[in-house]
Motif scaffolding. Structure first.
Motif, short mmCIF file in Angstrom:
data_model
loop_
_atom_site.label_atom_id
_atom_site.label_comp_id
_atom_site.label_asym_id
_atom_site.label_seq_id
_atom_site.Cartn_x
_atom_site.Cartn_y
_atom_site.Cartn_z
N LEU A 310 0.84 -1.20 0.00
CA LEU A 310 0.00 0.00 0.00
C LEU A 310 0.87 1.25 0.00
O LEU A 310 0.56 2.24 -0.68
N LEU A 313 3.17 0.75 -3.65
CA LEU A 313 2.54 0.73 -4.98
C LEU A 313 1.19 1.45 -5.06
O LEU A 313 0.70 1.69 -6.16
N GLY A 314 0.57 1.74 -3.94
CA GLY A 314 -0.70 2.46 -3.97
C GLY A 314 -1.90 1.58 -3.68
O GLY A 314 -1.81 0.36 -3.52
N LEU A 315 -3.08 2.23 -3.65
CA LEU A 315 -4.31 1.56 -3.23
C LEU A 315 -4.79 0.53 -4.25
O LEU A 315 -5.23 -0.56 -3.88
N LYS A 316 -4.72 0.84 -5.54
CA LYS A 316 -5.24 -0.08 -6.55
C LYS A 316 -4.50 -1.41 -6.52
O LYS A 316 -5.11 -2.49 -6.50
N THR A 318 -2.83 -2.64 -4.07
CA THR A 318 -3.10 -3.29 -2.79
C THR A 318 -4.44 -4.01 -2.81
O THR A 318 -4.57 -5.13 -2.29
N CYS A 339 -11.63 -0.40 -10.22
CA CYS A 339 -10.93 0.64 -9.48
C CYS A 339 -10.13 1.50 -10.44
O CYS A 339 -9.30 0.98 -11.20
N ASP A 341 -7.29 4.32 -11.73
CA ASP A 341 -5.90 4.56 -11.33
C ASP A 341 -5.75 5.77 -10.42
O ASP A 341 -4.80 5.84 -9.62
N ASP A 344 -4.84 6.09 -6.50
CA ASP A 344 -3.50 6.10 -5.92
C ASP A 344 -3.07 7.49 -5.47
O ASP A 344 -2.06 7.62 -4.76
N ASP A 345 -3.80 8.51 -5.90
CA ASP A 345 -3.46 9.88 -5.52
C ASP A 345 -4.15 10.32 -4.23
O ASP A 345 -3.99 11.47 -3.80
N GLN A 348 -3.02 9.30 2.42
CA GLN A 348 -2.67 8.07 3.09
C GLN A 348 -3.74 7.65 4.10
O GLN A 348 -4.08 6.47 4.22
N THR A 351 -6.67 6.04 2.20
CA THR A 351 -6.40 4.74 1.58
C THR A 351 -6.33 3.62 2.61
O THR A 351 -6.87 2.53 2.38
#
Length: 445
Positions: A310, A313-316, A318, A339, A341, A344-345, A348, A351
């Protein structure tokens, strides 16, 4: 029973009581007036006739026109009775009253009393014996009383109607104020503590509104404090999890890897030497197996404590990794995700809370739903090219249940509190045998 209904009902009952009392008094007075009027007319007619007879002997030719003149006197029916018993009417019949003006029979029976019938013997100039009969005919007087009663009851009805209108107009503003207060309390019941009641011109309602506004202000402040405390607690919890996960990865994971490497090296060294003991080879194999198991356990613990993917690499990614993890463990459950892209922005704190909510939803689906399919949808709503809200929906085709039978367990409370800590709302849609949908909406601006 509403206040307006109670007031109108009491006015109606009071009006009916007044109507009954007024009707009784009006009928009694009407009966008395009719009796007095009729008796007065009869006595006047008898006195006039008696006075006329005392002046001269009766002559039919001279007296008949005078009898006919008595038809101008109301309420009378004058007849002459001959010795044979036949009666001769000497007055014109009273003017017939049209059907529309005739009082109803029940009213005539109530008002009409027993009136005397005056009989006066008369001797004509020719020695003929006659009897003068004067009877009451109170229909004209009863008609007048009926018209007066109609006017009285019409006035009473109009007065009642005006009273209804006046009371409703007087209470209309007060009842509107009550409705506003009730609507405000219903909004407060749903947790909308920021809604304030307006000022009222009526002092009592204004005092109630100010007390409610003060109460909601205190509740709103307490809720904000609780949310801040919850958010702080969750952040501390996540930080601790992340630190433990990092330590497990850096310390225990590396140590286990080193042990495994040494065990592999020792095993190979001993395998190449002459007279290598089979026990040493078995021991090294056991160490390697235990290290593999411990590394699997450590990776699982790290994933449960805090998914490093997470942060990296980000939420997607994860979410996709989470679904793959659950799909491997539950092959009978088909999982899909939609989901974009741009998730991911997100911040925190958003997410990690979304990840925990989805994690809890999947746990509940596997444990309780008995579903064959589940889908996760993440959408970001835009307005004027600006992200305004994030919408998360987790849906399954499981057994579902009635909304009022949903058990408020710690899992659901935890999900709701996580969403509420972000200023969002959590809704549940479910029906028996129609699955369940959990929808979370989080403002982004």
């Amino acid at each position: 029973m509403s206040l307006r209904y109670q007031i109108n009902l009491r006015i109606l009952i009071s009006s009916l009581c007044i109507l009954i009392l007024g009707s009784s008094i009006a009928i009694w007075q009407a009966r008395d007036a009719v009796n007095k009027e009729v008796n007065s007319s009869i006595n006047l007619a008898v006195q006039l006739i008696t006075f006329g007879f005392s002046q001269a002997p009766f002559n039919e030719t001279a007296w008949l026109p005078q009898f006919n003149a008595l038809n101008k006197t109301r309420h009378l029916n004058i007849q002459l009775k001959v010795p044979s018993g036949e009666t001769i009417s000497v007055t014109h019949k009273n003017q017939q009253i049209s059907h529309k003006e005739t009082p109803p029979q029940w009213f005539i029976k109530l008002v009409e009393g027993e009136h005397p019938k005056a009989e006066h013997p008369i001797t004509t100039s020719g020695g003929k014996q006659l009897t003068l009969i004067v009877q009451a005919n109170p229909l004209d007087e009863i008609t007048e009383v009926w018209e007066e009663s109609i006017a009285f009851f019409s006035s009473l009805f109009l007065l009642t109607l005006v009273t209804f209108l006046a009371v409703n107009l007087a209470f209309n503003k007060a009842l509107k104020s009550i409705a506003i207060i009730v609507d405000g309390l219903k909004a407060i019941e749903t947790g909308q503590y920021g809604q304030k009641l307006p000022d009222f011109s009526i002092q009592e309602y204004d005092s109630i509104a100010k007390a409610i506004n003060h109460m909601t202000g205190e509740l709103n402040a307490s809720r904000q404090e609780n949310r801040a405390l919850t958010q702080h607690t969750l952040e501390i919890q996540e930080d601790e999890r992340q630190r433990l996960s990092q330590e497990l990865h850096d310390e225990l994971g590396q140590s286990l890897t080193a042990i495994k490497v040494m065990a592999v090296t020792a095993g190979r060294s001993q395998a190449g030497a002459v007279g290598t003991s089979a026990g040493i080879k078995q021991a090294t194999d056991s160490i390697i197996s235990i290290c593999d198991h411990l590394m699997t356990v450590v990776r699982s613990m790290m994933h449960q404590l805090h998914p490093l993917v997470l942060t990296e690499l980000g939420l997607k990614a994860t979410m996709e990794d989470l679904l793959n993890h659950w799909a491997i463990r539950n092959p009978e459950l088909t999982l899909t995700i939609a989901c974009p892209d741009e998730v991911d922005d997100l911040e925190q704190k958003i997410t990690i809370q979304l990840f925990r909510v989805v994690q809890e939803c999947l746990t509940n689906i596997v444990r309780h739903a008995q579903a064959s399919q589940a889908s996760i949808s993440l959408e970001i709503e835009h307005r004027a090219e600006t992200a305004t809200a994030l919408r998360l929906q987790v849906t399954d085709d499981g057994q579902g249940c009635a909304v009022d039978r949903i058990k408020t367990g710690f899992g659901l409370l935890g999900m709701r509190e996580r969403i509420n800590s972000l200023g969002g709302e959590l809704a549940i849609q479910t029906q028996p045998q129609q699955g369940m949908s959990i929808i979370a909406t989080i403002p982004l601006s």
